[in-house]
Design a protein around this motif. Structure first.
Motif, short mmCIF file in Angstrom:
data_model
loop_
_atom_site.label_atom_id
_atom_site.label_comp_id
_atom_site.label_asym_id
_atom_site.label_seq_id
_atom_site.Cartn_x
_atom_site.Cartn_y
_atom_site.Cartn_z
N HIS A 184 2.54 2.20 10.65
CA HIS A 184 3.37 2.05 9.45
C HIS A 184 3.67 0.61 9.08
O HIS A 184 3.53 0.21 7.91
CB HIS A 184 4.68 2.81 9.62
N LEU A 200 -3.65 7.55 9.50
CA LEU A 200 -3.40 6.37 8.68
C LEU A 200 -3.13 5.17 9.58
O LEU A 200 -2.84 5.32 10.77
CB LEU A 200 -2.18 6.61 7.79
N THR A 244 0.81 -1.21 0.00
CA THR A 244 0.00 0.00 0.00
C THR A 244 0.85 1.27 0.00
O THR A 244 2.04 1.24 0.33
CB THR A 244 -0.90 0.07 1.26
N TYR A 298 -0.28 3.64 1.99
CA TYR A 298 -0.83 4.29 3.19
C TYR A 298 -0.51 3.57 4.50
O TYR A 298 -1.06 3.92 5.54
CB TYR A 298 -2.36 4.43 3.05
N ASP A 321 -1.86 -2.50 6.41
CA ASP A 321 -3.30 -2.76 6.36
C ASP A 321 -3.56 -4.17 6.87
O ASP A 321 -3.28 -5.15 6.18
CB ASP A 321 -3.79 -2.59 4.92
#
Length: 339
Positions: free
Chosen positions: A278, A275, A236, A238, A241
């Motif tokens: 990381h 978000l 990703t 962002y 996930d």
């Protein structure tokens, strides 16, 4: 674990000081009750010395064989390249050392089987590093599904996407996406459903511009219980996930991404939220400590590890079936091979 048992300490040797090895070293040095970091080994001696100095380990080796001969070391944590794991497990067991091995157990089933036989022969503990089983969120889902809170499970959905990484970085360059990344999800699928995978169909491709290796994959699973599962892996822009949902006859249970905060700011331009965390160090820090604590507990209490060598082997079988499915373009039935 009783207070009296916890006063004993297990001297642990670390083999391999890459990213995950250094993380385990820091935890063993100060955050795992009942453990001490007694020695560090890596073929890059300078890296081993730096890790030992940072974490207070008294002994450093550039050959793991020498660490295994150290009489002060009672257990080892194996964080070397994946294709060395089974050999090190076999030798460690032969030296009477308990073993915590990072995933995957290896890439070769014959080597894995020899290693597991050596562990059984020696009577030592072997725990495999599927840390996500020790995450509080996923453990709650496991317990909720197992106690019938969602009724009869119908479907499982696992989304597991890494932040974008340099091409062919880490162990993925050696063993590929199914054995390096998705293997965590194959283990989670068994853990969350309480059922074995009987067939797998996998699609994969190099989606990222300039990529030469598979970076995106979808696997569909059929379980012995009748549950249908999907696993999606990718990279990703962002963050990390990590989501799960189990849907059943009485309801559904889901885990969403963890973030640095849960605040949402809404203004004229829209709704703004943090978000996802990381990467794995931030997202799973507590679970890495918990799995090492469980490893120490099983040694001190002489109990079976919470993630066994058999669990590690089954995850490999599923990963190899997914790889074969991708290559052949058709579902692969595992049948009675999960033994």
């Amino acid at each position: 674990m009783s207070r009296s048992t916890r006063t004993r300490s297990i001297a642990v040797g670390l083999i391999g000081v890459g990213a995950i090895g250094r993380l385990h070293a820091k935890h063993l040095a100060s955050r795992v009750p009942g453990a001490s970091l007694a020695a560090v080994a890596d073929i890059d001696r300078a890296a081993a010395e730096a890790c030992a100095a940072e974490c207070g380990s008294p002994d450093v080796y550039d050959q793991y064989h020498d660490l295994l001969q150290d009489p002060a070391v009672q257990a080892v944590v194996v964080c070397s390249p994946p294709d060395t794991h089974a050999q090190i497990i076999e030798e460690a067991a032969g030296s009477g050392k308990h073993v915590f091995c990072e995933k995957p157990l290896d890439c070769d089933l014959d080597k894995i089987d020899r290693a597991l036989k050596a562990v059984s022969r020696a009577g030592v503990k072997l725990q495999v590093g599927f840390n996500r089983r020790f995450d509080a969120n996923f453990r709650y889902v496991h317990e909720a599904v197992g106690s019938g809170k969602v009724g009869q499970p119908y479907t499982l959905r696992i989304t597991s996407r890494d932040p974008q990484l340099p091409q062919a970085s880490g162990s993925r360059a050696t063993v590929g996406l199914f054995l390096d990344t998705m293997i965590h999800d194959f283990d989670m699928a068994r853990y969350l459903t309480g059922s074995e995978v009987v067939s797998v169909y996998a699609l994969a491709d190099a989606m990222i511009e300039g990529s030469e290796e598979i970076d995106t994959a979808v696997a569909t699973l059929r379980f012995a219980s009748g549950v249908l599962g999907t696993i999606e892996n990718g990279q990703t822009a962002y963050g990390y996930d990590q989501r799960v949902e189990v849907f059943g006859s009485k309801g559904a249970i889901a885990v969403e991404n963890e973030k640095s905060h849960q605040v949402t700011l809404t203004d004229a331009t829209g709704a703004h939220a943090a978000l996802p965390l990381h990467f794995f160090v931030e997202r799973y820090s507590a679970s890495y400590i918990a799995e090492l604590s469980a490893f120490v507990d099983c040694i001190l209490g002489d109990t079976e590890p919470l993630v066994t060598g058999a669990d590690g082997r089954i995850a490999i079988l599923i990963a190899l079936a997914a790889q074969r499915s991708y290559e052949e373009g058709k579902p692969v039935v595992l049948g009675g091979s999960l033994s």
